[in-house]
Motif scaffolding. Structure first.
Motif, mmCIF file in Angstrom:
data_model
loop_
_atom_site.group_PDB
_atom_site.id
_atom_site.type_symbol
_atom_site.label_atom_id
_atom_site.label_comp_id
_atom_site.label_asym_id
_atom_site.label_seq_id
_atom_site.Cartn_x
_atom_site.Cartn_y
_atom_site.Cartn_z
ATOM 1 N N ALA A 92 65.203 -67.372 27.626
ATOM 2 C CA ALA A 92 65.555 -68.741 27.235
ATOM 3 C C ALA A 92 64.298 -69.461 26.785
ATOM 4 C CB ALA A 92 66.193 -69.488 28.410
ATOM 5 N N VAL A 93 64.500 -70.643 26.238
ATOM 6 C CA VAL A 93 63.393 -71.562 26.027
ATOM 7 C C VAL A 93 63.311 -72.447 27.262
ATOM 8 C CG1 VAL A 93 62.425 -73.386 24.598
ATOM 9 C CG2 VAL A 93 63.728 -71.529 23.531
ATOM 10 N N TYR A 94 62.143 -72.506 27.853
ATOM 11 C CA TYR A 94 61.946 -73.279 29.068
ATOM 12 C C TYR A 94 61.245 -74.582 28.726
ATOM 13 C CZ TYR A 94 63.465 -69.368 31.909
ATOM 14 O OH TYR A 94 64.229 -68.391 32.500
ATOM 15 N N TYR A 95 61.817 -75.662 29.244
ATOM 16 C CA TYR A 95 61.323 -77.002 28.948
ATOM 17 C C TYR A 95 60.851 -77.686 30.229
ATOM 18 C CZ TYR A 95 63.834 -76.488 24.529
ATOM 19 O OH TYR A 95 64.293 -76.059 23.316
ATOM 20 N N CYS A 96 59.758 -78.374 30.100
ATOM 21 C CA CYS A 96 59.254 -79.222 31.173
ATOM 22 C C CYS A 96 59.870 -80.616 31.013
ATOM 23 C CB CYS A 96 57.731 -79.287 31.053
ATOM 24 S SG CYS A 96 56.909 -80.289 32.291
ATOM 25 N N HIS A 97 60.210 -81.219 32.120
ATOM 26 C CA HIS A 97 60.855 -82.534 32.112
ATOM 27 C C HIS A 97 60.177 -83.442 33.126
ATOM 28 C CE1 HIS A 97 63.985 -85.435 33.490
ATOM 29 N NE2 HIS A 97 64.256 -85.493 32.197
ATOM 30 N N GLN A 98 59.992 -84.680 32.734
ATOM 31 C CA GLN A 98 59.353 -85.652 33.613
ATOM 32 C C GLN A 98 60.261 -86.870 33.755
ATOM 33 O OE1 GLN A 98 55.594 -87.394 32.157
ATOM 34 N NE2 GLN A 98 54.809 -87.162 34.229
ATOM 35 N N ASP A 99 60.461 -87.299 34.977
ATOM 36 C CA ASP A 99 61.238 -88.495 35.288
ATOM 37 C C ASP A 99 60.278 -89.520 35.871
ATOM 38 O OD1 ASP A 99 64.152 -89.180 37.395
ATOM 39 O OD2 ASP A 99 62.877 -90.473 36.191
ATOM 40 N N ARG A 100 60.049 -90.566 35.082
ATOM 41 C CA ARG A 100 59.083 -91.563 35.523
ATOM 42 C C ARG A 100 59.711 -92.651 36.389
ATOM 43 N NH1 ARG A 100 54.437 -93.448 32.055
ATOM 44 N NH2 ARG A 100 53.661 -93.359 34.178
ATOM 45 N N GLY A 101 61.013 -92.508 36.669
ATOM 46 C CA GLY A 101 61.642 -93.472 37.553
ATOM 47 C C GLY A 101 62.302 -94.615 36.797
ATOM 48 N N SER A 102 63.204 -95.291 37.472
ATOM 49 C CA SER A 102 64.034 -96.304 36.820
ATOM 50 C C SER A 102 63.238 -97.500 36.335
ATOM 51 C CB SER A 102 65.136 -96.769 37.784
ATOM 52 O OG SER A 102 64.553 -97.293 38.965
ATOM 53 N N GLY A 103 62.042 -97.681 36.825
ATOM 54 C CA GLY A 103 61.248 -98.822 36.397
ATOM 55 C C GLY A 103 60.458 -98.591 35.141
ATOM 56 N N SER A 104 60.541 -97.383 34.595
ATOM 57 C CA SER A 104 59.763 -97.039 33.405
ATOM 58 C C SER A 104 60.650 -96.961 32.179
ATOM 59 C CB SER A 104 59.064 -95.695 33.606
ATOM 60 O OG SER A 104 58.154 -95.743 34.663
ATOM 61 N N PRO A 106 60.026 -95.530 28.141
ATOM 62 C CA PRO A 106 61.095 -94.586 28.453
ATOM 63 C C PRO A 106 60.964 -94.000 29.862
ATOM 64 C CG PRO A 106 60.032 -94.047 26.360
ATOM 65 C CD PRO A 106 59.157 -95.022 27.070
ATOM 66 N N ARG A 107 62.090 -93.561 30.365
ATOM 67 C CA ARG A 107 62.076 -93.010 31.714
ATOM 68 C C ARG A 107 61.822 -91.517 31.703
ATOM 69 N NH1 ARG A 107 66.697 -93.512 36.496
ATOM 70 N NH2 ARG A 107 65.797 -91.879 37.829
ATOM 71 N N TYR A 108 62.407 -90.802 30.689
ATOM 72 C CA TYR A 108 62.363 -89.344 30.662
ATOM 73 C C TYR A 108 61.514 -88.830 29.506
ATOM 74 C CZ TYR A 108 66.486 -90.075 33.604
ATOM 75 O OH TYR A 108 67.341 -90.482 34.588
ATOM 76 N N TYR A 109 60.832 -87.749 29.770
ATOM 77 C CA TYR A 109 60.046 -87.080 28.749
ATOM 78 C C TYR A 109 60.319 -85.586 28.809
ATOM 79 C CZ TYR A 109 57.324 -91.356 28.149
ATOM 80 O OH TYR A 109 56.935 -92.645 27.888
#
Length: 120
Positions: A92-104, A106-109
Protein backbone atom coordinates in the motif's frame (compact mmCIF):
# COMPACT_ATOMS: atom_id res chain seq x y z
CA UNK A 1 2.78 25.70 7.66
CA UNK A 2 3.24 22.10 8.70
CA UNK A 3 4.89 19.62 6.37
CA UNK A 4 5.03 15.88 6.89
CA UNK A 5 7.62 13.90 4.99
CA UNK A 6 7.58 10.11 5.04
CA UNK A 7 10.46 7.83 4.21
CA UNK A 8 11.44 4.20 4.54
CA UNK A 9 9.15 2.58 2.03
CA UNK A 10 10.31 0.22 -0.65
CA UNK A 11 10.22 -3.35 -1.88
CA UNK A 12 10.52 -6.08 0.73
CA UNK A 13 9.97 -9.83 0.71
CA UNK A 14 7.14 -11.40 2.62
CA UNK A 15 8.18 -12.10 6.17
CA UNK A 16 10.53 -9.16 6.22
CA UNK A 17 10.43 -5.94 8.19
CA UNK A 18 10.74 -2.25 7.61
CA UNK A 19 10.57 1.01 9.51
CA UNK A 20 8.74 4.02 8.16
CA UNK A 21 9.60 7.48 9.39
CA UNK A 22 7.67 10.72 9.26
CA UNK A 23 9.30 14.02 10.05
CA UNK A 24 7.11 16.99 10.84
CA UNK A 25 8.48 20.42 10.10
CA UNK A 26 7.02 23.83 10.77
CA UNK A 27 5.41 22.58 13.97
CA UNK A 28 6.72 23.82 17.27
CA UNK A 29 4.13 21.84 19.26
CA UNK A 30 4.65 18.39 17.78
CA UNK A 31 4.67 16.83 21.24
CA UNK A 32 1.07 17.96 21.76
CA UNK A 33 -0.27 16.40 18.57
CA UNK A 34 -1.70 12.96 17.98
CA UNK A 35 -0.02 11.15 15.10
CA UNK A 36 -1.08 8.23 12.96
CA UNK A 37 -0.22 6.09 9.98
CA UNK A 38 -2.80 5.28 7.33
CA UNK A 39 -2.51 3.22 4.19
CA UNK A 40 -4.37 2.96 0.93
CA UNK A 41 -4.39 0.65 -2.06
CA UNK A 42 -6.80 0.16 -4.94
CA UNK A 43 -9.00 -2.32 -3.07
CA UNK A 44 -9.40 -0.32 0.12
CA UNK A 45 -9.83 3.38 0.74
CA UNK A 46 -7.45 4.94 3.19
CA UNK A 47 -7.49 2.93 6.41
CA UNK A 48 -5.99 3.60 9.81
CA UNK A 49 -3.00 1.40 10.54
CA UNK A 50 -1.75 2.77 13.85
CA UNK A 51 -2.30 5.77 16.08
CA UNK A 52 -0.31 7.32 18.90
CA UNK A 53 -1.57 10.06 21.16
CA UNK A 54 0.50 12.93 22.48
CA UNK A 55 0.74 10.94 25.69
CA UNK A 56 2.06 7.85 23.96
CA UNK A 57 -1.07 5.71 23.99
CA UNK A 58 -1.14 3.47 20.93
CA UNK A 59 -3.85 1.69 18.99
CA UNK A 60 -3.59 -0.60 15.98
CA UNK A 61 -5.75 -1.96 13.23
CA UNK A 62 -6.62 -5.61 13.71
CA UNK A 63 -4.84 -6.38 10.45
CA UNK A 64 -1.45 -5.32 11.86
CA UNK A 65 -1.91 -5.95 15.57
CA UNK A 66 1.07 -7.86 16.91
CA UNK A 67 3.14 -7.01 13.82
CA UNK A 68 3.29 -3.23 14.03
CA UNK A 69 4.76 -0.75 16.45
CA UNK A 70 4.15 2.98 16.28
CA UNK A 71 6.44 5.24 18.25
CA UNK A 72 7.45 8.86 18.39
CA UNK A 73 10.49 10.94 19.16
CA UNK A 74 9.29 14.39 20.13
CA UNK A 75 12.82 15.76 20.20
CA UNK A 76 13.10 14.92 16.50
CA UNK A 77 9.50 15.73 15.56
CA UNK A 78 9.33 12.23 14.16
CA UNK A 79 6.89 9.36 14.28
CA UNK A 80 7.83 5.83 13.26
CA UNK A 81 6.01 2.75 12.16
CA UNK A 82 7.78 -0.58 12.36
CA UNK A 83 6.13 -3.40 10.46
CA UNK A 84 7.24 -7.00 10.96
CA UNK A 85 6.25 -10.27 9.34
CA UNK A 86 5.15 -8.37 6.28
CA UNK A 87 2.50 -9.89 4.03
CA UNK A 88 1.66 -9.14 0.40
CA UNK A 89 -1.60 -7.62 1.61
CA UNK A 90 0.44 -4.98 3.43
CA UNK A 91 1.32 -3.56 0.03
CA UNK A 92 0.00 0.00 0.00
CA UNK A 93 0.90 3.64 0.08
CA UNK A 94 1.48 4.60 3.69
CA UNK A 95 0.59 8.09 4.83
CA UNK A 96 1.55 9.99 7.93
CA UNK A 97 -1.25 11.95 9.58
CA UNK A 98 -1.14 14.67 12.19
CA UNK A 99 -4.03 15.87 14.34
CA UNK A 100 -3.27 19.22 15.85
CA UNK A 101 -6.43 19.25 17.94
CA UNK A 102 -9.72 21.09 17.74
CA UNK A 103 -8.14 24.42 18.57
CA UNK A 104 -6.00 24.45 15.45
CA UNK A 105 -6.90 25.43 11.94
CA UNK A 106 -6.13 23.56 9.83
CA UNK A 107 -6.49 20.71 12.25
CA UNK A 108 -5.28 17.80 10.08
CA UNK A 109 -2.21 17.34 7.96
CA UNK A 110 -1.11 14.56 5.64
CA UNK A 111 2.21 13.55 4.22
CA UNK A 112 2.69 12.73 0.56
CA UNK A 113 2.88 8.99 1.19
CA UNK A 114 5.52 6.32 0.80
CA UNK A 115 5.02 3.14 -1.20
CA UNK A 116 5.49 -0.22 0.48
CA UNK A 117 5.47 -3.27 -1.76
CA UNK A 118 5.67 -6.76 -0.29
CA UNK A 119 6.57 -9.54 -2.69
CA UNK A 120 5.46 -13.10 -2.08
Amino acid sequence: QVHLVESGGGLVQAGGSLILSCVASGNLAFRLDDMAWYRSHPRIARELVAHITSGGITTYADSVKGRATISRDNAKNTVYLQLNSLKPEDTAVYYCHQDRGSGSSPRYYWGQGTQVTVSS
